[in-house]
Design a protein around this motif. Structure first.
Motif, short mmCIF file in Angstrom:
data_model
loop_
_atom_site.label_atom_id
_atom_site.label_comp_id
_atom_site.label_asym_id
_atom_site.label_seq_id
_atom_site.Cartn_x
_atom_site.Cartn_y
_atom_site.Cartn_z
N LEU A 102 0.83 -1.20 0.00
CA LEU A 102 0.00 0.00 0.00
C LEU A 102 0.87 1.25 0.00
N VAL A 103 1.94 1.25 0.78
CA VAL A 103 2.84 2.40 0.83
C VAL A 103 3.38 2.70 -0.57
N ALA A 104 3.82 1.66 -1.28
CA ALA A 104 4.37 1.85 -2.62
C ALA A 104 3.33 2.42 -3.57
N GLN A 105 2.12 1.91 -3.49
CA GLN A 105 1.05 2.38 -4.37
C GLN A 105 0.73 3.86 -4.11
N VAL A 106 0.64 4.22 -2.85
CA VAL A 106 0.33 5.61 -2.51
C VAL A 106 1.48 6.53 -2.90
N ARG A 107 2.71 6.13 -2.57
CA ARG A 107 3.87 6.96 -2.89
C ARG A 107 4.00 7.21 -4.38
N ALA A 108 3.64 6.22 -5.18
CA ALA A 108 3.76 6.36 -6.63
C ALA A 108 2.72 7.31 -7.22
N GLY A 109 1.54 7.40 -6.60
CA GLY A 109 0.46 8.13 -7.24
C GLY A 109 -0.06 9.36 -6.55
N THR A 110 0.31 9.61 -5.28
CA THR A 110 -0.28 10.74 -4.58
C THR A 110 0.19 12.07 -5.15
N GLN A 111 -0.72 13.05 -5.11
CA GLN A 111 -0.39 14.41 -5.53
C GLN A 111 -0.21 15.33 -4.33
#
Length: 256
Positions: A165-174
């Motif tokens: 989840l951390v990787a997914q959020v870090r990749a896409g958050t603005q």
């Protein structure tokens, strides 16, 4: 030369006319659903995005960002107490070291997540969810090497799920605050994964199966305003020093 008689079927009913008519009908059949879908979906999609994403001084905050902030808080609410149990009940230096890392890591990470939640206005839970309480009860009841094994397996599974989840959020958050929190969480979770694996109790085959299976949804406990969230901190009066094995690499031994 005698003129040829007119051929019946000329016009729209001729071979060429039929072909053109069929192509036109096919084109209409293909386009009408697309027009219908666009008319039906675009306004809804726009309203959904508008409802789920809010503007903040730090960039847009999505539903995924809010969910991430909540899950970082939830992780600390049960993993820090689990770390305290490992420091108290672990039978090996490696298990007690892992417990110390969990306590230190989530004490720091929880302070960070509460600050971010206050700045973004995200409500936070003040107690673990039902599954996390069950995991803690399992660890409280376990003794000896059974505790060591259950501690390593439960915590490694939880950290594996959070890590993705951390990787997914870090990749896409603005959102810059969420991005900084994801960086901190990534460092903390990876450290915990390593010390849990160093206990020697992680069954990687079983772990792979558990991570591949979809996690059962668990309701989030009641949330409070971010400023009312109680800090996650070690129990007062309980301090534990790291075992000797954690202070540094073992001394080199000379050969015969």
């Amino acid at each position: 030369m005698r003129p040829r008689p007119p051929i019946n079927g000329r016009g729209i009913f001729s071979g060429t006319g039929l072909l053109i008519t069929a192509l036109a009908a096919t084109l209409v059949a293909l386009l009408v659903p697309l027009w219908s879908y666009a008319d039906r979906q675009d306004p809804a999609s726009a309203s959904v995005l508008s409802a789920r994403t809010v503007t903040t001084p730090y960039g847009p905050m999505s539903d995924q960002d809010r969910d991430f902030v909540t899950k970082v808080r939830l992780a600390g609410l049960w993993e820090l107490p689990a770390g305290e149990l490992a420091q108290r009940k672990g039978t090996t230096p490696a298990v007690r070291t892992a417990g110390r890392h969990l306590v230190d890591g989530h004490t720091s990470l929880d302070a960070h997540v509460r600050t971010v939640a206050t700045q973004l206005g995200v409500a936070l839970p003040n107690e673990p969810n039902a599954q996390q309480r069950q995991w803690l009860a399992t660890l409280e009841a376990a003794q000896g090497q059974d505790f060591d094994r259950r501690f390593a397996e439960l915590l490694r599974l939880a950290h594996g799920r959070v890590f993705s989840l951390v990787a997914q959020v870090r990749a896409g958050t603005q959102n810059s605050l969420v991005r900084d929190l994801a960086d901190d969480a990534n460092t903390t979770v990876l450290d915990h994964i390593k010390v849990l694996e160093a206990t020697g109790y992680v069954d990687f085959a079983a772990l792979a199966k558990d991570l591949a299976a979809p996690a059962s949804p668990v309701p989030t406990p009641p949330e409070v305003e971010p400023g009312a969230a109680v800090p996650v901190a070690p129990s007062p009066g309980e301090t534990y020093s790291l075992p000797p094995a954690a202070s540094g690499p073992p001394p080199a031994t000379s050969g015969p």
